[in-house]
Design a protein around this motif. Sequence first.
Motif, PDB file in Angstrom:
ATOM      1  N   THR A   4       0.847  -1.181   0.000  1.00 31.21           N
ATOM      2  CA  THR A   4       0.000   0.000   0.000  1.00 31.21           C
ATOM      3  C   THR A   4       0.883   1.231   0.000  1.00 31.21           C
ATOM      4  O   THR A   4       1.813   1.330   0.770  1.00 31.21           O
ATOM      5  N   GLY A 201     -10.238 -11.704   8.178  1.00 29.18           N
ATOM      6  CA  GLY A 201     -10.419 -10.900   6.977  1.00 29.18           C
ATOM      7  C   GLY A 201      -9.242 -11.111   6.075  1.00 29.18           C
ATOM      8  O   GLY A 201      -8.879 -10.269   5.276  1.00 29.18           O
ATOM      9  N   LEU A 203      -6.239 -11.329   6.995  1.00 25.43           N
ATOM     10  CA  LEU A 203      -5.090 -10.517   7.356  1.00 25.43           C
ATOM     11  C   LEU A 203      -3.869 -11.409   7.293  1.00 25.43           C
ATOM     12  O   LEU A 203      -3.360 -11.876   8.276  1.00 25.43           O
ATOM     13  N   THR A 207      -0.999  -9.026   2.811  1.00 22.49           N
ATOM     14  CA  THR A 207      -1.995  -8.016   2.505  1.00 22.49           C
ATOM     15  C   THR A 207      -1.895  -6.858   3.481  1.00 22.49           C
ATOM     16  O   THR A 207      -1.126  -6.876   4.416  1.00 22.49           O
ATOM     17  N   SER A 208      -2.697  -5.860   3.256  1.00 22.89           N
ATOM     18  CA  SER A 208      -2.595  -4.682   4.088  1.00 22.89           C
ATOM     19  C   SER A 208      -3.624  -4.705   5.198  1.00 22.89           C
ATOM     20  O   SER A 208      -4.673  -5.299   5.073  1.00 22.89           O
ATOM     21  N   ARG A 209      -3.328  -4.040   6.272  1.00 24.39           N
ATOM     22  CA  ARG A 209      -4.167  -4.105   7.458  1.00 24.39           C
ATOM     23  C   ARG A 209      -5.496  -3.402   7.245  1.00 24.39           C
ATOM     24  O   ARG A 209      -6.509  -3.780   7.764  1.00 24.39           O
ATOM     25  N   GLY A 210      -5.512  -2.389   6.513  1.00 17.25           N
ATOM     26  CA  GLY A 210      -6.755  -1.660   6.314  1.00 17.25           C
ATOM     27  C   GLY A 210      -6.630  -0.814   5.079  1.00 17.25           C
ATOM     28  O   GLY A 210      -5.573  -0.752   4.463  1.00 17.25           O
ATOM     29  N   MET A 212      -6.207   2.506   3.112  1.00  9.72           N
ATOM     30  CA  MET A 212      -5.654   3.833   3.323  1.00  9.72           C
ATOM     31  C   MET A 212      -6.770   4.845   3.156  1.00  9.72           C
ATOM     32  O   MET A 212      -7.569   4.729   2.250  1.00  9.72           O
ATOM     33  N   LYS A 213      -6.761   5.809   4.037  1.00 11.77           N
ATOM     34  CA  LYS A 213      -7.719   6.886   3.812  1.00 11.77           C
ATOM     35  C   LYS A 213      -7.189   7.751   2.687  1.00 11.77           C
ATOM     36  O   LYS A 213      -6.079   8.249   2.752  1.00 11.77           O
TER      37      LYS A 213
ATOM     38  N   TYR B 266       1.563   2.993   8.184  1.00  8.34           N
ATOM     39  CA  TYR B 266       1.503   3.556   6.830  1.00  8.34           C
ATOM     40  C   TYR B 266       2.339   4.807   6.614  1.00  8.34           C
ATOM     41  O   TYR B 266       2.552   5.214   5.488  1.00  8.34           O
ATOM     42  N   ASP B 352      -1.905 -14.707  12.826  1.00  3.82           N
ATOM     43  CA  ASP B 352      -0.781 -14.688  11.901  1.00  3.82           C
ATOM     44  C   ASP B 352       0.436 -14.183  12.666  1.00  3.82           C
ATOM     45  O   ASP B 352       0.366 -13.126  13.300  1.00  3.82           O
ATOM     46  N   TRP B 359       3.045  -5.857  11.372  1.00  5.47           N
ATOM     47  CA  TRP B 359       1.885  -4.947  11.362  1.00  5.47           C
ATOM     48  C   TRP B 359       1.752  -4.236  12.694  1.00  5.47           C
ATOM     49  O   TRP B 359       1.604  -3.015  12.754  1.00  5.47           O
ATOM     50  N   ASP B 408     -12.393 -14.176   4.698  1.00  2.00           N
ATOM     51  CA  ASP B 408     -13.579 -13.346   4.668  1.00  2.00           C
ATOM     52  C   ASP B 408     -14.804 -14.208   4.360  1.00  2.00           C
ATOM     53  O   ASP B 408     -14.800 -14.999   3.435  1.00  2.00           O
ATOM     54  N   THR B 476      -3.474  -6.641  -4.077  1.00  5.36           N
ATOM     55  CA  THR B 476      -2.269  -5.991  -3.585  1.00  5.36           C
ATOM     56  C   THR B 476      -1.142  -6.055  -4.630  1.00  5.36           C
ATOM     57  O   THR B 476      -0.870  -5.087  -5.299  1.00  5.36           O
TER      58      THR B 476
END
Lengths: 290, 528
Positions: A4, A201, A203, A207-210, A212-213, B266, B352, B359, B408, B476
């Motif tokens: 991301t 989900g 995770l 993959t990304s945690r959430g 991005m805004k 991020y 995980d 993370w 999911d 991704t």
Amino acid sequence: MDKTKGGASQKAARITPSPKQDYYIEWGEPLPESYGDTKIILMPRDPRWAYAYWEITNETKENIKKKFGNDIFQKSRFTLRVYDVTDIQFDGRNAHRHFDLGITETADNWYINMGVPERSYCVDLGLLTLSGDFIPITRSNVVHLPRESVSPVTDEAWMQIRSEFEKMMKLAGLDKTGISSAEAMKILIQRIEKIAPISSGGLSSTTSRGKMKKVKRFWLMADTELVLYGATERNTQLTIQGQHVPLKADGTFSLRFALPDGKQEIPIVAVSKDKSNTEKITIIINKKTK
Amino acid sequence: MEKGNLCIVLHAHLPYVHHPEYDDFLEEDWLYEAITETYIPLIDTFDRLIEEGVDFRITMSLTPPLCAMLNSTLLQQRYIRHLNKLIELAQKEVVRTRWQQELNQTAIMYESRFKQARYIFEEKYKRNLISAFRKFQDMGKLEIITCCATHGFLPLMLHKKAVKAQIKIATDDYTANFGRKPKGIWLSECAYNPGDDEELKKEGIRFFFTDTHGILYGSVQPKYAVFEPVYCPSGVAAFGRDAESSRQVWSALEGYPGDFRYREFYRDAGYDLDYEYLRHYLHNDGIRRNIGIKYYKITGNVILGHKQAYNPKEALDASAEHAGNFMFNRQQQAEHLYEIMGHKPIIVCPYDAELFGHWWFEGPDFLYFLIKKIFYDQDEIRLVTPSEYLDENPRHQVLTPSLSSWGDKGYNACWLNGKNDWIYRHLHKASERMEELARTYPENINGNMRRALNQAARELLLAQSSDWAFIMTTETTVAYAHKRTKNHLSRFNKLYHDIRNNCINEEWLGEIERRDNIFPALDYRVYL
């Protein structure tokens, strides 16, 4: 691991020449579009849905034409006939029920809403003629869709497995539950259902945690850094703001500082190897942001 | 008084990414980042606890692809190269931030952490991190379990032999790495398909895990829900995930990792620093990416530009606080369950592994505090491993768990949807052909034919990694997931053709053996 892009500052990356998208990609031979089998495969997706993919060879199509006439494909529609074959040996006629799904001729896969969970299904791919006859072409494997609720079955069976060195394990207490199993079960399920089902989900590490805004506002950022450089005799002891700084082999030095607002006094002191000579330069900087 | 058992499971996995054909390869960073941020911090945590005399039990799956990468000399060398560059940058950052007190302490933290990582990797464990995990297992603190050979998603495999190969090859690989057979397995994506337990049984595996609904929606009502394992009809035990404790850690909103004091993932210096200064530390393509130096905390619901400076001390306090809270909640939970059940429950908390450190930067500190608090501060809950628990509690209810996964929506949709469904016709065909090849050459043969047959099995296995379908779903690194799926399948198809026509190109075979070199001891007759 994470792919991301980071927020606003990512735009700065655009100043660099952007290499081709496939910098790290070499594709190799393309995969075959077909494998020369007439077949249909059914796969479970969730308690209500299954997925089917198929392939019909030209040879099969020619055989159908020979048998049912050259215009058979114009006079009929490709159809998936879905059978409920739960707990039976399916012989083509004894399904609990079946339903038809008309599909487009060019399709080679389909998601099928089976409607009822915890049943076994199989599918015939075939042609449905205008007169309502079904000409089967190929039959799928049987797929059993999972439950989506707690089983109504309460018959309990118990098993004991002892590892070899644990044969003497005492079991006292294991059966003394105090309350009936149905009651215990109810309380436990209620407790769990209070907590909304939570899955990772996906995770997963890749993959990304959430999300991005996305910042859509117009924006600007600017900051300053100071590059401080110089040279002296090799083997000199150099300090900047009292901290020792190693020289490069040719006696030069180069340091980079983030420069915040305010006043910085930077004394640079060089002491020769035999300590007989000392040189000092002080740089004073005032930074103000408006 | 002891009221319950707590079983923490860390699933450590990365897909096999190994590209000797490039000097520098982007996706290999997944491994390097995970080593620096997760595997080494976990090893360091376990070592510290042992030095302090704290007894503990943790269960970890180390997947065969991850073990293969950790064992790869090439990737070890490249990791050191990567880490040395990171240390160099961190040192420059300590100087650069000298006049920014609030960032400088974090820069100093990175320099010391990266150096500590190098010490642990190079000196302490001589580049062999597997040996560290093995040591903890041999000491009885850690139970290492295996996973499917290439993290293949079993419920979508059509052929039983393909399932068998995923299990058998994983078991053999585990035995080679850890000097004994695995007692348990983490089924990839926590995905169970009724009947797969028969294959586990054949390999001597005693237990696996399912998601909560895998047990709750089993063929018979589970008397104790997920707070006791059940036996499948084969006698293999299934442990169900506890939803409550999962939520506390996983949930993006209420989960611990979202605390404002923790490090913001991020906002990475890879996007903030001056390009010319940073260029040397980027990949050859020169594109800005995360580099693993992050100076800001989550702060609150603000845009990345408004994040405040990270404070390592404050974050450490938060992790201790959360460890205390997590333990308190498990005590309450165990006490409550004990009252209902009349005996001790087992609360199973799988995560995980890469959540911890990568993370959730402070995750390893959280684990450290949690384990320590459990050891010193209470006697209601006890950490256990699944096999220890089964030894002590051999009698359980029998039922067949439901098809389920932890993805999911809880079933197969994450690995079977419009973005990735095209792969299955090719994967299934390749499985069918692999079985056909094994049947055609059932006797032990030698030379290039044997090499080609073994390589065909490797290509099939690598194509089956659930990671590719997953990446296609999450969008991704889709191009890479497509590349890998197509590369392995087309290599498989060429091998099939060449074997069938007895025209093996030795030079080409040698090259793909070098690239896709997982499972050197593999015997293709596993598909018989």
